[in-house]
Design a protein around this motif. Structure first.
Motif, PDB file in Angstrom:
ATOM      1  N   HIS A 115       6.184  26.677  95.196  1.00  0.00           N
ATOM      2  CA  HIS A 115       7.120  26.821  94.065  1.00  0.00           C
ATOM      3  C   HIS A 115       6.350  27.385  92.866  1.00  0.00           C
ATOM      4  N   LYS A 120       9.239  31.836  92.798  1.00  0.00           N
ATOM      5  CA  LYS A 120      10.537  31.391  92.257  1.00  0.00           C
ATOM      6  C   LYS A 120      11.408  32.595  91.925  1.00  0.00           C
ATOM      7  N   SER A 121      10.761  33.717  91.703  1.00  0.00           N
ATOM      8  CA  SER A 121      11.500  34.944  91.420  1.00  0.00           C
ATOM      9  C   SER A 121      11.791  35.709  92.716  1.00  0.00           C
ATOM     10  N   SER A 136      15.181  25.212  96.198  1.00  0.00           N
ATOM     11  CA  SER A 136      13.902  25.302  95.499  1.00  0.00           C
ATOM     12  C   SER A 136      13.270  23.938  95.275  1.00  0.00           C
ATOM     13  N   ASP A 137      11.924  23.953  95.224  1.00  0.00           N
ATOM     14  CA  ASP A 137      11.129  22.797  94.801  1.00  0.00           C
ATOM     15  C   ASP A 137      11.339  21.583  95.714  1.00  0.00           C
ATOM     16  N   THR A 177      11.393  26.919  98.523  1.00  0.00           N
ATOM     17  CA  THR A 177      10.087  26.812  97.871  1.00  0.00           C
ATOM     18  C   THR A 177       9.678  25.344  97.874  1.00  0.00           C
ATOM     19  N   ARG A 179       7.415  22.002  96.555  1.00  0.00           N
ATOM     20  CA  ARG A 179       6.628  21.337  95.502  1.00  0.00           C
ATOM     21  C   ARG A 179       5.266  21.005  96.108  1.00  0.00           C
TER      22      ARG A 179
END
Ligand code: FAD
Length: 344
Positions: A115, A120-121, A136-137, A177, A179
């Motif tokens: 992440h 992230k993009s 995400s994350d 993504t 963590r």
């Protein structure tokens, strides 16, 4: 554009109809794969199928990185692609290569990365182009091969709630993504897997241009991966006191230095040291918070630390609610005494 037949044959050797096949985007800097990408690799392995690493970079820059990747535990193959446009890869440029690798005939069922600011993009951009969702994350995952669905957990509301999210079988490729503090870094092994070069996809006239990268230089451990962190807040008064008070303690402990946003905004510490919701998320063995009140946005970045020590003059400071060891005292008395005792 589609992958060449040759690339398909290479990837098919590692895939089977039932098992998930992850593509992990491996980021690297100065010839070394980022530790966050190694954590993403550990997460990808938990899917239970083959894992292919993808590395992009400038021509003549990737040899060492590919060698390192080929020895990573859990990778079953490595793809690499070079282009001058990949020297400082932007999402705009790399997304075209990913789209090519994820064409309809692609064996990949999951796309994984740490992440990081760039991933992230990148990942949501590619997912959106392919009309697929991205998660995400994530902090944990479970793949059900029979149902072809993957269930993730991810913190929301600054870590105050954990959402469970499922990507069902109708999602052809599942993007997520990771963590990085939630997964250990994949180690290296003696064995080497096969690698293959793939043609880059050039962007004729990129809309963004990379001008400069400014890397913070420090002799101290990197905040994101340090096992000990000494952090300071607004109470440190100014940049000079921040440094003269906390740095000797960080030095004697071999710790990284962190800061609250109030300390960063007031110019006591560099932006890169900010811990929290809008800073770095850390989970070291030891986190020491000096003169930090413990706002939820700060806790979001450190409350998973194994041992939290807090020193604050205010007995009602919220930091004490998450601290394992709390001391109501003036940090300007405590820190010098601690340094003296540790040196002894
Ligand atoms: P303060 O809240 O002012 O606390 C200072 C503490 O020091 C007090 O508890 C006081 O009792 C104690 N103190 C004073 N003197 C001494 C002394 N001599 N010895 C011992 N203790 C002393 N904050 C972050 O940290 N990270 C983030 O990523 C972040 N993101 C945010 C995102 C958003 C959208 C918003 C709205 C806020 C964010 N914040 C973040 C800010 C957060 O809300 C707090 O304002 C901030 O964390 C406060 O920093 P602090 O604890 O250093 O300062």
């Amino acid at each position: 554009p589609r992958p060449t037949t040759c690339l398909r044959a290479f990837l098919r050797a590692y895939s089977s109809a039932q098992s998930p096949h992850a593509l992990v985007f491996l980021e690297h800097r100065q010839g070394t794969i980022d530790s966050g990408s190694l954590s993403a690799l550990t997460a990808a392995q938990q899917l239970g199928g083959p894992v292919t690493g993808l590395i992009v970079g400038a021509p003549d820059s990737l040899q060492g990185v590919v060698q390192q990747a080929k020895k990573l535990k859990g990778l079953t193959s490595v793809l690499h692609s070079t282009s001058a446009q990949y020297a400082e890869p932007s999402a705009e440029v790399v997304s075209l290569l990913l789209e090519k690798l994820l064409s309809d005939s692609s064996p990949f069922t999951h796309v994984v990365s740490a992440h990081t600011a760039s991933a992230k993009s990148l990942l949501p951009r590619v997912a959106a182009v392919l009309d697929l969702p991205a998660v995400s994350d994530i902090t944990s995952l479970e793949h059900d091969s029979a149902a072809n669905s993957t269930t993730f957990t991810r913190p929301i509301y600054a870590g105050n709630a954990i959402a469970t999210v499922r990507a069902p079988s109708s999602v052809r490729i599942k993007f997520f993504t990771v963590r990085t503090t939630a997964f250990p870094a994949a180690p290296s092994v003696e064995m080497e897997v096969e690698d293959k070069a793939v043609d880059p996809v050039q962007v004729d006239q990129p809309l963004t241009e990379h001008l400069q990268t400014l890397i913070t230089k420090s002799d101290r451990p990197d905040l994101g991966v340090a096992s000990r962190v000494v952090s300071g807040g607004r109470a440190l008064k100014n940049a000079e006191t921040f440094e003269s008070t906390l740095y000797p303690l960080a030095d004697v402990l071999g710790a990284a230095v962190g800061a609250s946003r109030a300390a960063v905004d007031a110019g006591y510490a560099d932006n890169s040291l900010q811990v929290g919701q809008t800073g770095k998320v850390v989970a070291p063995e030891l986190y020491m918070a000096f003169g930090i009140s413990g706002a939820i946005q700060h806790l979001a970045g450190m409350k998973d630390s194994k041992l939290i020590v807090a020193v604050n003059k205010d007995p009602d400071a919220p930091i004490f609610q998450v601290a394992d060891v709390g001391l109501v005292a003036d940090l300007f008395d405590v820190v010098p005494e601690l340094v003296k005792k540790l040196k002894e």
